[in-house]
Design a protein around this motif. Structure first.
Motif, short mmCIF file in Angstrom:
data_model
loop_
_atom_site.label_atom_id
_atom_site.label_comp_id
_atom_site.label_asym_id
_atom_site.label_seq_id
_atom_site.Cartn_x
_atom_site.Cartn_y
_atom_site.Cartn_z
N GLY A 16 0.97 -1.38 0.17
CA GLY A 16 -0.02 -0.10 -0.06
C GLY A 16 0.78 1.25 0.10
O GLY A 16 0.53 2.14 -0.93
N ALA A 17 1.89 1.24 0.92
CA ALA A 17 2.77 2.38 0.79
C ALA A 17 3.39 2.74 -0.64
O ALA A 17 3.66 3.73 -0.96
CB ALA A 17 3.83 2.28 1.93
N ALA A 18 4.00 1.37 -1.04
CA ALA A 18 4.40 1.72 -2.27
C ALA A 18 3.70 2.42 -3.38
O ALA A 18 3.89 3.04 -4.25
CB ALA A 18 5.05 0.29 -2.77
N TRP A 19 2.33 1.86 -3.51
CA TRP A 19 1.44 2.26 -4.39
C TRP A 19 1.22 3.61 -4.09
O TRP A 19 0.92 4.61 -5.14
CB TRP A 19 0.19 1.45 -4.09
CG TRP A 19 -0.89 2.04 -5.18
CD1 TRP A 19 -2.09 2.80 -4.76
CD2 TRP A 19 -1.04 1.46 -6.52
NE1 TRP A 19 -2.71 3.11 -5.89
CE2 TRP A 19 -2.20 2.15 -7.05
CE3 TRP A 19 -0.47 0.70 -7.43
CZ2 TRP A 19 -2.71 2.16 -8.32
CZ3 TRP A 19 -0.97 0.73 -8.72
CH2 TRP A 19 -2.05 1.52 -9.33
N ALA A 23 5.32 6.52 -7.77
CA ALA A 23 4.63 6.68 -8.99
C ALA A 23 5.25 5.45 -10.06
O ALA A 23 4.64 4.75 -10.65
CB ALA A 23 5.04 7.90 -9.77
N ALA A 24 6.51 4.96 -9.77
CA ALA A 24 7.46 4.05 -10.71
C ALA A 24 6.68 2.79 -10.40
O ALA A 24 6.19 2.14 -11.31
CB ALA A 24 8.75 3.99 -10.39
N PHE A 25 6.29 2.43 -9.16
CA PHE A 25 5.73 1.27 -8.60
C PHE A 25 4.05 1.19 -9.17
O PHE A 25 3.92 0.23 -9.95
CB PHE A 25 5.70 1.23 -6.98
CG PHE A 25 5.08 -0.18 -6.81
CD1 PHE A 25 5.57 -1.47 -6.86
CD2 PHE A 25 3.49 -0.30 -6.09
CE1 PHE A 25 5.11 -2.52 -6.33
CE2 PHE A 25 3.35 -1.43 -5.66
CZ PHE A 25 3.77 -2.58 -5.95
N ARG A 26 3.61 2.10 -9.12
CA ARG A 26 2.14 2.18 -9.92
C ARG A 26 2.16 1.82 -11.48
O ARG A 26 1.46 1.31 -11.86
CB ARG A 26 1.45 3.58 -9.53
CG ARG A 26 0.89 3.74 -8.22
CD ARG A 26 0.15 4.89 -7.83
NE ARG A 26 0.62 6.28 -8.24
CZ ARG A 26 1.55 7.14 -7.55
NH1 ARG A 26 1.62 6.52 -6.39
NH2 ARG A 26 2.05 8.16 -8.04
N GLN A 27 3.09 2.66 -12.08
CA GLN A 27 3.39 2.59 -13.23
C GLN A 27 3.80 1.00 -13.89
O GLN A 27 3.19 0.44 -14.85
CB GLN A 27 4.37 3.23 -14.00
CG GLN A 27 3.95 4.90 -14.12
CD GLN A 27 5.20 5.68 -14.02
OE1 GLN A 27 6.42 5.29 -14.33
NE2 GLN A 27 5.06 6.90 -14.42
N GLU A 28 4.52 0.39 -12.90
CA GLU A 28 5.07 -0.85 -13.22
C GLU A 28 3.88 -1.82 -12.84
O GLU A 28 3.70 -3.08 -13.58
CB GLU A 28 6.16 -1.48 -12.32
CG GLU A 28 7.35 -0.52 -13.00
CD GLU A 28 8.48 -0.27 -12.04
OE1 GLU A 28 9.50 0.01 -12.50
OE2 GLU A 28 8.52 -0.76 -10.72
N VAL A 29 2.92 -1.57 -11.82
CA VAL A 29 1.79 -2.40 -11.67
C VAL A 29 0.78 -2.54 -12.71
O VAL A 29 0.24 -3.40 -13.29
CB VAL A 29 1.15 -1.90 -10.12
CG1 VAL A 29 -0.43 -2.73 -10.20
CG2 VAL A 29 2.04 -2.49 -9.14
N ALA A 62 12.07 -5.70 -7.78
CA ALA A 62 12.99 -4.78 -7.89
C ALA A 62 12.78 -3.38 -7.48
O ALA A 62 13.42 -2.84 -6.68
CB ALA A 62 13.86 -4.66 -9.27
N GLU A 63 11.61 -2.93 -7.96
CA GLU A 63 10.84 -1.55 -7.57
C GLU A 63 10.55 -1.59 -6.10
O GLU A 63 10.92 -0.41 -5.48
CB GLU A 63 9.82 -1.21 -8.30
CG GLU A 63 9.35 0.18 -8.22
CD GLU A 63 10.28 1.04 -8.79
OE1 GLU A 63 10.52 2.09 -7.93
OE2 GLU A 63 10.80 0.73 -9.65
N LEU A 64 10.12 -2.54 -5.44
CA LEU A 64 10.02 -2.60 -4.00
C LEU A 64 11.38 -2.41 -3.33
O LEU A 64 11.32 -1.77 -2.24
CB LEU A 64 9.18 -3.81 -3.62
CG LEU A 64 7.86 -3.76 -3.88
CD1 LEU A 64 7.12 -5.30 -3.68
CD2 LEU A 64 6.96 -2.65 -3.27
N ILE A 65 12.36 -3.07 -3.61
CA ILE A 65 13.50 -3.04 -3.04
C ILE A 65 14.17 -1.65 -3.30
O ILE A 65 14.71 -1.05 -2.22
CB ILE A 65 14.71 -4.00 -3.70
CG1 ILE A 65 14.26 -5.39 -3.47
CG2 ILE A 65 16.11 -3.77 -3.30
CD1 ILE A 65 14.83 -6.71 -4.22
N ASN A 66 13.97 -1.12 -4.57
CA ASN A 66 14.72 0.29 -4.64
C ASN A 66 13.63 1.23 -3.90
O ASN A 66 14.45 2.18 -3.30
CB ASN A 66 14.39 0.57 -6.21
CG ASN A 66 14.68 2.10 -6.38
OD1 ASN A 66 16.03 2.16 -6.19
ND2 ASN A 66 14.21 2.73 -7.22
#
Length: 117
Positions: A16-19, A23-29, A62-66
């Protein structure tokens, strides 16, 4: 069992926090949601399907790790430091490599599906 339930809750909070904040996480989702059904159309067998889908998950991982590395580095202070920059750059490189992996896997399978023998 209580520990497992709490761990699941923390994981869902992290997603939820990543979302919310990345923004990059949202785009990748969104990319994953678009490509996921395409994987079933593109794959000729279960191995190709696993490769296509797993490459999507690698990008999200990878985006979550970043994002986690960036949050920790930013939490420690706002001053510029060589090690902070290096940590952020390396975490960003993880995302880049996962995106390259995605492109290679999808590209090879699409090539063989549409242009191969």
């Amino acid at each position: 069992m209580t520990r497992v339930v709490h761990a699941l809750g923390y994981s869902l909070q992290g997603l939820g926090a990543a979302w919310k904040f990345e923004a990059a996480f949202r785009q990748e989702v969104i990319l994953a949601f678009v490509l996921f059904p395409c994987a079933f159309l593109l794959a000729n067998n279960h191995i190709e399907l696993v490769l296509l889908i797993s490459s999507l998950f690698w990008v999200l991982i990878a985006e979550l790790i970043n994002s986690a590395v960036e949050a920790v580095v930013d939490r420690t202070g706002t001053e510029i430091h060589e090690l902070s920059g290096r940590a952020k750059d390396i975490a960003s490189a993880v995302v880049l490599l996962s995106l390259i992996l995605l492109a290679v896997v999808w590209g090879i399978i699409a090539w063989h599906r549409f242009l191969g023998s």
